[in-house]
Design a protein around this motif. Sequence first.
Motif, mmCIF file in Angstrom:
data_model
loop_
_atom_site.group_PDB
_atom_site.id
_atom_site.type_symbol
_atom_site.label_atom_id
_atom_site.label_comp_id
_atom_site.label_asym_id
_atom_site.label_seq_id
_atom_site.Cartn_x
_atom_site.Cartn_y
_atom_site.Cartn_z
ATOM 1 N N ILE A 127 0.838 -1.310 0.074
ATOM 2 C CA ILE A 127 -0.076 -0.029 -0.063
ATOM 3 C C ILE A 127 0.929 1.065 0.010
ATOM 4 C CG2 ILE A 127 -1.594 1.298 1.437
ATOM 5 C CD1 ILE A 127 -2.743 -1.382 2.326
ATOM 6 N N ASP A 128 1.971 1.202 1.054
ATOM 7 C CA ASP A 128 2.673 2.433 0.785
ATOM 8 C C ASP A 128 3.421 2.686 -0.249
ATOM 9 O OD1 ASP A 128 3.692 4.286 2.360
ATOM 10 O OD2 ASP A 128 5.738 3.391 2.622
ATOM 11 N N HIS A 129 3.803 1.660 -0.967
ATOM 12 C CA HIS A 129 4.871 1.841 -2.121
ATOM 13 C C HIS A 129 3.983 2.420 -3.334
ATOM 14 C CE1 HIS A 129 8.089 0.977 -4.702
ATOM 15 N NE2 HIS A 129 7.398 0.492 -5.744
ATOM 16 N N TYR A 130 2.658 1.741 -3.591
ATOM 17 C CA TYR A 130 2.025 1.909 -4.677
ATOM 18 C C TYR A 130 0.898 3.042 -4.501
ATOM 19 C CZ TYR A 130 4.268 -1.681 -7.061
ATOM 20 O OH TYR A 130 5.425 -2.718 -7.777
ATOM 21 N N PHE A 131 0.217 3.042 -3.432
ATOM 22 C CA PHE A 131 -0.944 3.881 -3.272
ATOM 23 C C PHE A 131 -0.604 5.172 -2.383
ATOM 24 C CE2 PHE A 131 -2.473 -0.536 -3.959
ATOM 25 C CZ PHE A 131 -2.697 -0.261 -5.128
ATOM 26 N N SER A 132 0.256 5.322 -1.572
ATOM 27 C CA SER A 132 0.246 6.214 -0.476
ATOM 28 C C SER A 132 0.616 7.618 -1.309
ATOM 29 C CB SER A 132 1.271 6.139 0.606
ATOM 30 O OG SER A 132 2.435 5.828 0.045
ATOM 31 N N HIS A 133 0.994 7.826 -2.649
ATOM 32 C CA HIS A 133 1.220 9.129 -3.094
ATOM 33 C C HIS A 133 0.465 9.340 -4.629
ATOM 34 C CE1 HIS A 133 3.995 9.807 0.008
ATOM 35 N NE2 HIS A 133 4.601 8.568 0.017
ATOM 36 N N LEU A 134 -0.577 8.770 -4.575
ATOM 37 C CA LEU A 134 -1.312 8.685 -5.938
ATOM 38 C C LEU A 134 -2.178 9.866 -6.204
ATOM 39 C CD1 LEU A 134 -2.768 5.354 -7.375
ATOM 40 C CD2 LEU A 134 -1.139 6.926 -8.226
ATOM 41 N N GLY A 135 -1.866 10.574 -7.017
ATOM 42 C CA GLY A 135 -2.746 11.844 -7.305
ATOM 43 C C GLY A 135 -1.867 13.051 -6.742
ATOM 44 N N ILE A 136 -2.390 14.211 -6.928
ATOM 45 C CA ILE A 136 -1.759 15.401 -6.168
ATOM 46 C C ILE A 136 -2.210 15.438 -4.722
ATOM 47 C CG2 ILE A 136 -1.792 16.645 -8.122
ATOM 48 C CD1 ILE A 136 -4.083 18.417 -6.334
ATOM 49 N N ASN A 137 -1.371 16.116 -3.795
ATOM 50 C CA ASN A 137 -1.439 16.660 -2.453
ATOM 51 C C ASN A 137 -2.383 17.665 -2.141
ATOM 52 O OD1 ASN A 137 -0.019 14.613 -0.875
ATOM 53 N ND2 ASN A 137 1.871 15.721 -1.261
ATOM 54 N N ARG A 138 -3.509 17.311 -1.913
ATOM 55 C CA ARG A 138 -4.746 18.547 -1.767
ATOM 56 C C ARG A 138 -4.476 19.186 -0.231
ATOM 57 N NH1 ARG A 138 -8.841 18.564 -5.521
ATOM 58 N NH2 ARG A 138 -10.090 19.596 -3.940
#
Length: 323
Positions: A9-20
Amino acid sequence: MPSTEFQLIDHYFSHLGINRADVLLGIGDDCALLQVPEGQSLAVSIDTLVEGVHFLADVDPESLGHKALAVNLSDLAAMGADPAWVTLALTLPKVDEVWLAAFCRGFSALANRYHVQLVGGDTTRGPLALSVQAHGFVEPAVALRRDTAKPGDLIYVSGTLGDAGLALLVNSGAYDAGDGRAALQLRLDRPEPRVSLAQRLRDLATGAIDISDGLLADLGHICERSGVGAVVNLPDIPLSDPVRAYVETERDWSIPLKAGDDYELCLIVPAQYRGEVESRAADLDVGLTLIGQIEEGEAICCLDQQGAPVKIGSGGYDHFQSS
Ligand code: ADP
Ligand code: MG
């Protein structure tokens, strides 16, 4: 290489898309904490894609990542909402790093374009399936609902209709689209959610639906919810070259009228806004075409070049229809 579920989860999903800035707490806790702007409604929608039903096992994972998000952003567009956050429930038969990386590439490229942040989800093992839940904001007064169409209102559609349906027919081997094949396939694999169009027109249009099950079925939902009928002028329906060639050679309107998966918008506009709507739409990179109008009654009537009714039958794709 991630070995545990948490590392995955950390590797693939924790930074998907922009930081809002409106994400007070994102992935990693029991819940995400999210801030809805004052005066806006939260628009929420979920769609599930199942292997063997919505896509085949050999689907390109990057296209699947795009499409899983695109169909949800399309629902937000059809409500006139600004996309903000998504969650992703992913059921995977195994951890295939190449597949996951490609899926995330397709997903995040689209998320970035629409300023969307992935804020949570769930990852389980099982037959491949994925659900994306999209969250957006819209002022309730301008939300594009299905139950507001009135006789005399104009019916517009974006883009062209039938491309994705014709791609499916080509893939089944039942039709040869020649040089048009690649463009049709792109429309099936990478639908573009009409978010900007909806944002531009939401204060003028009163209603909308995204065309996922075919124009007649989806316009039919507006008619049913609004208690009205409609007239559609077949010669005005926007068609790409390959779909026009198909309709002319096969004398068959079912692809542009009844096939789904195009994810274009069908918009309902009060007649007095015709000029303003068309001038605003001219600045955007997607076409907007007037195809008919709302009438009293409950049926959708399709007219040919001479204004004579054409019998097509209603109904698009229905998962639970008995055959
Ligand atoms: P819980 O056991 O509390 O349900 P999980 O182990 O399922 O927690 O998830 C841990 C964190 O990772 C949560 O914040 C969850 O939202 C996030 N998460 C899990 N899977 C995904 C996914 N596929 N995409 C995005 N976030 C995910
Ligand atoms: Mg969980």
